[in-house]
Design a protein around this motif. Structure first.
Motif, short mmCIF file in Angstrom:
data_model
loop_
_atom_site.label_atom_id
_atom_site.label_comp_id
_atom_site.label_asym_id
_atom_site.label_seq_id
_atom_site.Cartn_x
_atom_site.Cartn_y
_atom_site.Cartn_z
N ASN A 1 0.86 -1.25 0.10
CA ASN A 1 -0.14 0.10 -0.13
C ASN A 1 0.78 1.39 -0.02
O ASN A 1 0.56 2.32 -0.73
CB ASN A 1 -1.07 -0.17 1.00
N ALA A 2 2.06 1.16 0.88
CA ALA A 2 2.76 2.30 0.96
C ALA A 2 3.43 2.62 -0.39
O ALA A 2 3.85 4.01 -0.81
CB ALA A 2 3.89 2.26 2.16
N LEU A 3 3.80 1.65 -1.05
CA LEU A 3 4.52 1.66 -2.32
C LEU A 3 3.50 2.30 -3.49
O LEU A 3 4.14 2.53 -4.55
CB LEU A 3 5.53 0.45 -2.46
N ALA A 4 2.38 1.85 -3.31
CA ALA A 4 1.54 2.34 -4.58
C ALA A 4 1.62 3.54 -5.00
O ALA A 4 1.59 3.90 -6.07
CB ALA A 4 -0.02 2.25 -4.15
N SER A 5 2.10 4.50 -4.19
CA SER A 5 2.30 5.96 -4.77
C SER A 5 3.56 6.06 -5.66
O SER A 5 3.78 7.04 -6.22
CB SER A 5 2.46 6.90 -3.58
N TYR A 6 4.27 5.15 -5.62
CA TYR A 6 5.67 5.22 -6.39
C TYR A 6 5.36 4.41 -7.50
O TYR A 6 6.19 4.32 -8.55
CB TYR A 6 6.82 4.23 -5.63
N GLY A 7 4.19 3.90 -7.82
CA GLY A 7 3.61 3.39 -9.14
C GLY A 7 4.23 1.99 -9.58
O GLY A 7 4.22 1.51 -10.47
N PHE A 8 4.58 1.12 -8.39
CA PHE A 8 5.21 -0.35 -8.77
C PHE A 8 4.78 -1.06 -7.35
O PHE A 8 4.33 -0.70 -6.49
CB PHE A 8 6.49 -0.10 -8.92
N LYS A 9 4.63 -2.71 -7.77
CA LYS A 9 4.36 -3.31 -6.82
C LYS A 9 5.85 -3.98 -6.43
O LYS A 9 6.33 -4.59 -7.56
CB LYS A 9 3.36 -4.62 -7.41
N CYS A 10 6.21 -4.01 -5.28
CA CYS A 10 7.42 -4.70 -4.90
C CYS A 10 7.71 -6.31 -5.12
O CYS A 10 6.83 -6.79 -4.79
CB CYS A 10 7.97 -4.24 -3.43
#
Length: 136
Positions: free
Chosen positions: A105-114
């Motif tokens: 969820n926190a990485l969603a704003s970066y536009g990718f899924k880890c």
């Protein structure tokens, strides 16, 4: 005179530094708080061209340190452990102590899924756990 002012400033800095201890029990929130308190003048966005080349991992091998001198903000990338020759440097863009769902969820704003090894493994364990819960 001026010498007294300097020693008073040093005493204030020393007392402030004693207040903000970071050790092996510190979590990302503690580190954020320390950073915010040490560098209150850093607000906004900066572009660091070389740092832009460092990718994210939930098990980073490096971290960033910011400093300011004479009005210029600088960033330094520091290894968290020994880095093998040819190994990619990685930093965490988020609080890596969170669950895989919270990190996603926190990485969603970066536009990718880890898709780092940790996220893949933890997502797999959560999926198996969910399947086992459905069987009951």
């Amino acid at each position: 005179g001026d010498e007294d002012d300097v020693s008073e400033d040093a005493d204030e800095t020393s007392s402030f530094a004693e207040e903000i201890r970071v050790d092996e029990t510190s979590d990302a929130e503690d580190l954020y708080d320390v950073s915010r308190r040490l560098f209150p003048m850093f607000a906004g966005t900066g572009l660091f061209p070389l740092l832009c080349l460092v990718n994210h991992s939930c098990t980073p091998n490096a971290t960033t340190r910011y400093s300011s001198w004479k009005g210029r903000t600088m960033v330094r990338v520091e290894a968290l452990r020994d880095v093998e020759k040819g190994e990619e440097l990685s930093v965490s863009y988020i609080d890596e102590t969170q669950t895989v769902a919270q990190r996603e969820n926190a990485l969603a704003s970066y536009g990718f899924k880890c898709a780092c090894a940790r996220c893949v493994a933890e997502a797999g364990r959560e999926a198996v756990s969910d399947e086992c819960a459905d069987v009951d």
